[in-house]
Design an enzyme around this catalytic site. Structure first.
Site, mmCIF file in Angstrom:
data_model
loop_
_atom_site.group_PDB
_atom_site.id
_atom_site.type_symbol
_atom_site.label_atom_id
_atom_site.label_comp_id
_atom_site.label_asym_id
_atom_site.label_seq_id
_atom_site.Cartn_x
_atom_site.Cartn_y
_atom_site.Cartn_z
ATOM 1 N N LYS A 76 -7.927 -1.781 3.033
ATOM 2 C CA LYS A 76 -6.884 -2.107 4.003
ATOM 3 C C LYS A 76 -6.899 -1.088 5.140
ATOM 4 C CE LYS A 76 -1.857 -3.083 3.822
ATOM 5 N NZ LYS A 76 -0.719 -3.139 2.872
ATOM 6 N N SER A 151 1.675 -7.468 2.685
ATOM 7 C CA SER A 151 0.969 -7.116 3.904
ATOM 8 C C SER A 151 -0.530 -6.936 3.710
ATOM 9 C CB SER A 151 1.549 -5.816 4.470
ATOM 10 O OG SER A 151 1.377 -4.741 3.553
ATOM 11 N N SER A 175 3.470 -5.998 -1.547
ATOM 12 C CA SER A 175 2.358 -6.269 -0.637
ATOM 13 C C SER A 175 0.982 -6.294 -1.266
ATOM 14 C CB SER A 175 2.362 -5.239 0.506
ATOM 15 O OG SER A 175 3.443 -5.461 1.371
#
Length: 496
Positions: A76, A151, A175
């Site tokens: 990420k 996310s 997330s």
């Protein structure tokens, strides 16, 4: 690339394939699917291939290999990687080149993992759909008109598409677990403090935690063993031994007590009969494997959303104050006035959701409202933690929904922030309590995947992973991903 991480590592070690071949295939697959998925903010092929060549040289020289040697991994874009641009999905950091790597990135590197790219995400990890990125939304490999969850949507999407077997995400209120559920993969939120946060761009410091997102539980267990552990650079990192999580995996649940949360069952039945039926079947599968189901209560969990959306924005308003154009990141000219520079930089650099949460958090911390909102939310957080403590007196793990619905269409909730926030109803209480939780594939509703959430006592990730593995091996819900990925790859080749 349909192989798991451990299968790839073993094949490379046996010289059945080279690390360079594996990484080249992963990069080619990622590039082919990017027009459809937009899972990456950027690929880093030069770095990846250099690492792959180094792994192949290790094999030639007879050196011992790390547990993830040659395995392609996506991280990420909230994790710093030395020398690479790290944006956290925000325009305010679109040209920020990290001077050092996050501890978890260094640990992956030391284990031989090959990072092929930085994945897309909701800006500063604020979102449940991966639509808040300054670089455009990511799509779900199961439904290109649907969201992958957020996310950590980019990591979930690329693992769900079998481009890489392992992704790294972060979980503040769900997330990792929500996008894992939407993309039919395994996602683990460890106990708060189990994994270092050093080099991970902060959203809400008392909640943020890094974790693996993988195609199967074995890879999740092995990756967690790699990234977990004490880090003197992170004051919240806990100094305690890290088990061999893969060694704790099991195939039956005899003697295991699984708690079923009555409040969650009422909520899921009220909202979606199809989801309620899926979870009822999942609990029956656990029972069939030998588990004993017991009723438990989390009476304060219904206050989780309100509590979270006071504490997390309050911490975000403090953490994001550093982005002012004066030290690093984007700077917008203020015509000679420093305060105008601050205002213009933040106005242009931050997206709407980030601004919304900064405003909410600043208000909650302001004079006259601090006790009424922030302090009260912290008291409710304590009650939620006590609820989990009480529940675990009568069970070994808790099984409950990961999500309230399957993946929804892009744009369906962007105009209604509260509807988006409600997506985290079943994941936020665990984050507030700091307990470990994971999502494992549990079946399909309306032909879209849904995950089962398994929750354990603090630092008992081994128990949680063992139970998830037994469930996974018995039910095989993730196996449909192979045919789905073949369809997606075929569509990419034909340009449709």
């Amino acid at each position: 690339m349909a192989k798991s991480g451990h299968e790839i590592r073993n094949a490379i070690a046996r010289k059945q394939m080279s690390a360079v071949e594996v990484v080249e295939a992963a990069l080619a697959h990622a590039q082919a699917l990017e027009p459809q998925l937009h899972a990456y903010i950027r690929l880093i092929p030069e770095r990846a291939l250099a690492k792959a060549r180094a792994i192949d040289e290790q094999i030639k020289s007879g050196e011992a290999l790390g547990p993830l040697a040659g395995v392609p991994v996506a991280v990420k874009d909230i994790f710093c990687v030395a020398g690479e641009i790290t944006t956290a999905g925000s325009k305010i950091l679109e040209n920020f080149r990290a001077p050092y790597s996050a501890t978890v990135v260094d640990k992956l590197d030391n284990a031989g993992a090959v990072i092929i790219g930085k994945t897309n995400m909701d800006e500063f990890a604020m979102g449940s759909s991966c639509e808040n990125s300054a670089f455009g939304p990511t799509r779900n490999p199961w439904d290109l008109e649907g969201v992958p969850g957020g996310s950590s949507g980019g990591s979930a999407s690329t693992v769900g598409a079998s481009t890489v077997p392992i992704g790294l995400g972060t979980d503040t209120g769900g997330s990792i677990r929500e996008p894992a559920s939407f993309c039919n993969i395994v996602g683990v939120k460890p106990t708060y403090g189990r994994v270092s946060r050093y080099g991970m761009i902060a959203f809400a410091s008392s909640l943020d935690q890094a974790g693996p997102m993988t195609g199967d539980v074995f890879d999740a267990a092995q990756t967690l063993s790699v990234i977990a552990g004490h880090d003197p650079m992170d004051s919240t990192s806990v100094d305690m031994p890290v088990p061999d999580y893969a060694a704790a995996l099991r195939t039956d649940l005899r003697g295991v007590r699984v708690g079923i949360v009555s409040e969650f069952e009422t909520e899921i039945a009220k909202n979606d009969p199809g989801m309620a039926a899926l979870y009822k079947a999942a609990y029956a599968d656990l029972e069939r494997l030998g588990a004993r189901l017991v009723d438990v209560r989390l009476p304060h969990a219904r206050y989780g959303l309100a509590t979270y959306y006071l504490i997390a924005p309050a911490e975000c308003s403090s953490n994001l104050a550093r982005y002012d154009g004066a030290r690093y990141g984007r700077r917008v000219d203020g015509d000679g006035d420093v305060f105008t520079m601050f205002e213009r930089t933040r106005a242009e650099g931050f997206g709407d959701e980030v601004k919304r949460r900064i405003i909410l958090g600043t208000y909650a911390l302001s004079a006259g409202y601090y006790d009424a909102y922030y302090v009260r939310a912290q008291k409710i957080r304590t009650l939620i933690k006590q609820d989990f403590d009480a529940a675990f007196e009568s069970c070994d793990v808790i099984a409950c929904p990961s999500v309230s619905t399957p993946a929804f269409e892009l744009g369906a909730k962007t105009q209604d922030p509260v509807a988006m926030y409600l997506m985290d109803y079943f994941t936020i209480p665990m984050s507030l309590a700091g307990v470990p939780a994971l999502s494992v594939p549990a079946g399909y509703v309306n032909d879209l995947p849904v995950g089962l959430q398994i929750v354990a006592r603090p630092f008992e990730e081994a128990t949680m992973l063992g139970i998830a593995h037994a469930y996974e091996q018995s039910t095989h819900h993730a196996q449909a991903r192979t045919s789905q990925v073949a369809m997606l790859s075929s569509a990419g080749r034909t340009g449709s």
